[in-house]
Design a protein around this motif. Structure first.
Motif, PDB file in Angstrom:
ATOM      1  N   GLY A   1      -3.625 -12.854   4.955  1.00  0.00           N
ATOM      2  CA  GLY A   1      -4.214 -12.119   4.559  1.00  0.00           C
ATOM      3  C   GLY A   1      -3.078 -10.722   4.208  1.00  0.00           C
ATOM      4  N   LEU A   2      -2.248 -10.251   5.163  1.00  0.00           N
ATOM      5  CA  LEU A   2      -1.543  -9.318   6.474  1.00  0.00           C
ATOM      6  C   LEU A   2      -0.547  -9.484   4.910  1.00  0.00           C
ATOM      7  N   SER A   3       0.189 -10.835   4.822  1.00  0.00           N
ATOM      8  CA  SER A   3       1.276 -10.751   3.658  1.00  0.00           C
ATOM      9  C   SER A   3       1.235 -10.854   3.060  1.00  0.00           C
ATOM     10  N   ALA A   4       0.182 -11.395   2.154  1.00  0.00           N
ATOM     11  CA  ALA A   4      -0.314 -10.856   1.092  1.00  0.00           C
ATOM     12  C   ALA A   4      -0.430  -9.630   0.618  1.00  0.00           C
ATOM     13  N   ALA A   5      -1.263  -9.033   1.613  1.00  0.00           N
ATOM     14  CA  ALA A   5      -1.634  -7.300   1.467  1.00  0.00           C
ATOM     15  C   ALA A   5      -0.018  -6.629   1.106  1.00  0.00           C
ATOM     16  N   LEU A   6       0.784  -6.704   1.993  1.00  0.00           N
ATOM     17  CA  LEU A   6       1.591  -6.065   1.956  1.00  0.00           C
ATOM     18  C   LEU A   6       2.839  -6.313   0.980  1.00  0.00           C
ATOM     19  N   VAL A   7       2.898  -7.860   0.591  1.00  0.00           N
ATOM     20  CA  VAL A   7       4.052  -8.002  -0.579  1.00  0.00           C
ATOM     21  C   VAL A   7       3.410  -7.470  -2.097  1.00  0.00           C
ATOM     22  N   GLU A   8       1.814  -7.180  -2.329  1.00  0.00           N
ATOM     23  CA  GLU A   8       1.036  -6.530  -3.312  1.00  0.00           C
ATOM     24  C   GLU A   8       0.984  -5.646  -3.194  1.00  0.00           C
TER      25      GLU A   8
END
Length: 712
Positions: free
Chosen positions: A514-521
């Motif tokens: 979740g953190l990885s996807a949120a930061l990339v977005e």
């Protein structure tokens, strides 16, 4: 531009529940249930609700039957793809190399095996030697090395023969690249890619679905010869093409065509990874998918189940790679997994950036100077040269992932860091030069290597913390990098959960993915396609939108502006009389909020008293745009927030790099309000622009204006 008087404080938003059963019907709700619309269209006579609900059963069963057919065909296509991939892999790296050596040096003595002549370190060779043996033996390219022996001296060999004996990992990708280039040259297009399928199913673009025979052959040759890509991309694209091909041949409606494309996507991923649940979520989580409604969900489920059943019957039920049992040392490790999610977001960004750079216009123009059949050959040569030092970058790399997840890995940290860089470069080179494959497998590979490095740094090779072994972090790293690069955190989470069958891994997976996807977005925006790559039609439409200012989408009518103390019931009456969708709330000449028609209805239904003020109906922060914004930014503001209109202010400031939400520090004076920009205004602006392009005179021999797809 400033207004007089102090800025008023913004009141806290009040909860506004949904309307009761006596409220008027919502047209959007009817749009989401095409079955009810079909039933109503067939017979205008009023019916009992239970009778109307029972009538669409024949339509739903028909769609499920088509979805089952899509699942079966996709399953057999994926099975044939994997069988052909294995055959090509074994032939190229086995008899193919031997035949090449025989043709060039028939009369020369047979050179020793490759692994025996590759120079290895003298420290019992654990880091690099282990990787070489995994890559050349575990991947099946050449047999594993025998017990060390001292070979007899050999007669002098021709220089070319000695070179060929030492570098089959260079020659085979070169030969495979030439083969893929010739397939593209003589076979033509491989069919539409995944981002274009939904536009074709919707009818916005002429459907050009193609039976994916040539695509699967090209993918088998690409991956079998060592291209640094994955098999899931061709599987998913083949499923989508099969779904669209069946739907278009059978004359199904656009909504059913979308459902079958999504069913094919789910079937392809379910068969490729042997993970039907992840396939279902990926069909609805991808940015290309716009398929609401319960019938579509049922169709996707049926297709995923049938394709997975076909795959298990033909290929067995063994997972694509074996994962160890997850080890939990302490719940206090969860912040460390959040740190892994942060690092994985950087790796996801790097992977997407490398792939985007390879697809960029500048690099593709440079490659276009070469013959089309030669480009992939040179790409294979480059990948082979990289594999000379790190053969693990060749092919899919699942065996390397298994080694990194095993308990006896013991691979040095510096070697893993170098492998990260080489794998990134090999993946970008394979994609840019025209090899056929997907990005999921490279993302999983990079995540496993990154997680192993992270675990080693926390443990014995770094801070000596009492944490889980590096393979545990490698598993979570796989999901985190995949979630960030594919923009699909739920798919990544469920995929790893289906492969491990361990409920204890879910919490670390959710945190890191979740953190990885949120930061990339946050860094790259919601519109970035990630691993799927850009849709040329969508990119052209967005470029056209960015060239038009938001002033061209303003409504001709003046916006309705009411004081914050206005009763909600009176505000609703005025908004209905103005035939508007929203109004602005002001106090002392400062704009406070935007209130929609739905907000007013919900608020009045929840608190039907006379004293309810308009300011209490606000449900979210104010969404607005400056007058210097363009239509692409308008679309990005309207779509995620579910709005049809939003205010535009003339603040004498350039268009912001980040879309504004909420009231800025200087406030929004009522005197700076330009009007309301809307979806309808955007459609009219696009229509006017297209009309002007059609009316513009063209020189003799010039091509006509390009049609801009209006996907609003």
């Amino acid at each position: 531009m400033q207004a007089s008087g102090p800025r008023p404080e913004l009141p806290d938003p009040q909860p506004c529940p949904d309307l009761g059963p006596d409220a008027p019907a919502d047209p959007a709700r009817l749009q989401q249930d095409p079955a009810q619309l079909d039933a109503a269209a067939l017979d205008p006579v009023d019916h009992d609700p239970a009778e109307v609900e029972a009538r669409p059963l024949a339509f739903q069963w028909s769609l499920l039957a088509w979805a089952g057919l899509v699942g079966v065909l996709t399953g057999f296509a994926v099975v044939g793809f994997h069988v052909l991939l294995g055959v090509i892999n074994n032939v190229l790296f086995g008899p193919g190399v031997e035949l090449l050596l025989h043709l060039i040096g028939d009369s020369q003595p047979q050179p020793p095996p490759l692994v025996e002549v590759v120079a290895l370190p003298a420290d019992n060779g654990t880091p690099l030697k282990a990787l070489l043996q995994i890559g050349l033996g575990g991947l099946g390219f050449v047999p594993p090395p025998p017990a060390p022996v001292v070979p007899d001296p050999l007669p002098a060999q021709p220089l070319l023969l000695s070179w060929l004996a030492s570098w089959p990992v260079v020659l085979v990708p070169l030969v495979g690249g030439l083969g893929v280039g010739l397939l593209r040259f003589f076979g033509g297009t491989l069919g539409p890619s995944l981002p274009s399928l939904m536009a074709m199913a919707d009818g916005s673009v002429k459907a050009a679905a193609k039976v994916p025979l040539l695509r699967l052959v090209a993918a088998s040759l690409s991956l079998g010869s060592g291209a640094s890509l994955g098999p899931e991309g061709p599987s998913v694209e083949s499923g989508g093409n099969i779904g669209l091909w069946i739907a278009s041949r059978c004359g199904l409606s656009p909504s059913n065509q979308k459902a079958l494309v999504a069913a094919g996507v789910a079937a392809g991923l379910a068969a490729g990874f042997k993970a039907p649940i992840a396939g279902v979520f990926f069909a609805f989580e991808g940015s290309y998918s716009t398929i609401p409604g319960r019938p579509s969900v049922r169709a996707v489920l049926v297709a995923a189940v049938t394709s997975e059943l076909v795959t298990q019957l033909c290929l067995g039920d063994e997972p694509i790679f074996r994962l160890p049992a997850y080890e939990v040392r302490s719940p206090l490790e969860l912040p460390l997994y959040l740190g892994l999610g942060l690092v994985a977001s950087l790796m996801s960004w790097a992977l997407v950036a490398v792939l985007a750079a390879g697809r960029s216009d500048g690099i593709q123009r440079q490659l276009a100077r070469l013959p089309a059949w030669l480009i992939t050959g040179l790409g294979g040569l480059g990948v082979g040269l990289l594999a000379l030092g790190f053969p693990q970058v060749l092919g899919v790399g699942y065996d390397t992932i298994e080694a990194l997840l095993g308990s006896n890995g013991g691979i040095a940290l510096t070697t893993l860091l170098a492998l990260l860089l080489v794998k990134l470069l090999a993946t970008g080179l394979s994609s840019a030069t025209g090899f056929v494959g997907g990005g999921f497998a490279p993302a999983l590979f990079l995540g496993a290597v990154l997680g192993n490095c992270y675990g080693q740094i926390l443990g014995d090779s770094g801070f000596h913390l009492p944490v889980a072994e590096p393979p545990a972090y490698a598993m979570v790293g796989m999901a985190a990098v995949l979630a960030g690069s594919a923009r699909a955190p739920l798919t990544a989470l469920l995929l790893l959960f289906e492969l491990t069958h361990d409920i204890r891994i879910v919490l670390p997976l959710m945190a890191a993915a979740g953190l990885s996807a949120a930061l990339v977005e946050r860094w790259q925006g919601l519109a970035d396609p990630g691993l799927l790559g850009p849709d040329p039609l969508e990119e052209e439409r967005r470029r056209h939108l960015a060239g038009l200012t938001v002033a061209e989408a303003l409504e001709p009518e003046a916006p309705l502006v009411l004081d914050a103390s206005t009763p909600a019931a009176s505000a609703l009456d005025q908004l209905l009389a103005a035939h508007g969708h929203c109004l602005l709330v002001e106090q002392d000449d400062w704009v406070l909020s935007l209130v929609t028609l739905s907000d007013l209805q919900r608020a009045i239904s929840a608190e039907p008293q006379e004293g309810l003020a308009l300011a209490a109906c606000r449900r979210s922060d104010l969404v607005w745009l400056p007058s210097g914004a363009n239509l692409a930014q308008l679309e990005d503001q309207l779509s995620p927030n579910g709005l049809r209109q939003l205010p535009v202010f003339d603040l004498d400031a350039p268009a912001p790099a980040v879309l504004p939400v909420g009231i800025p520090r200087g406030g929004l004076p009522l005197s700076a309000l330009r009007g309301l920009a809307s979806r309808d205004g955007m459609a009219r602006a696009l229509a006017r622009s297209r009309r002007q392009a059609l009316d513009a005179p063209t020189s003799p021999g010039a091509q006509g204006p390009e049609v801009i797809q209006q996907g609003i």
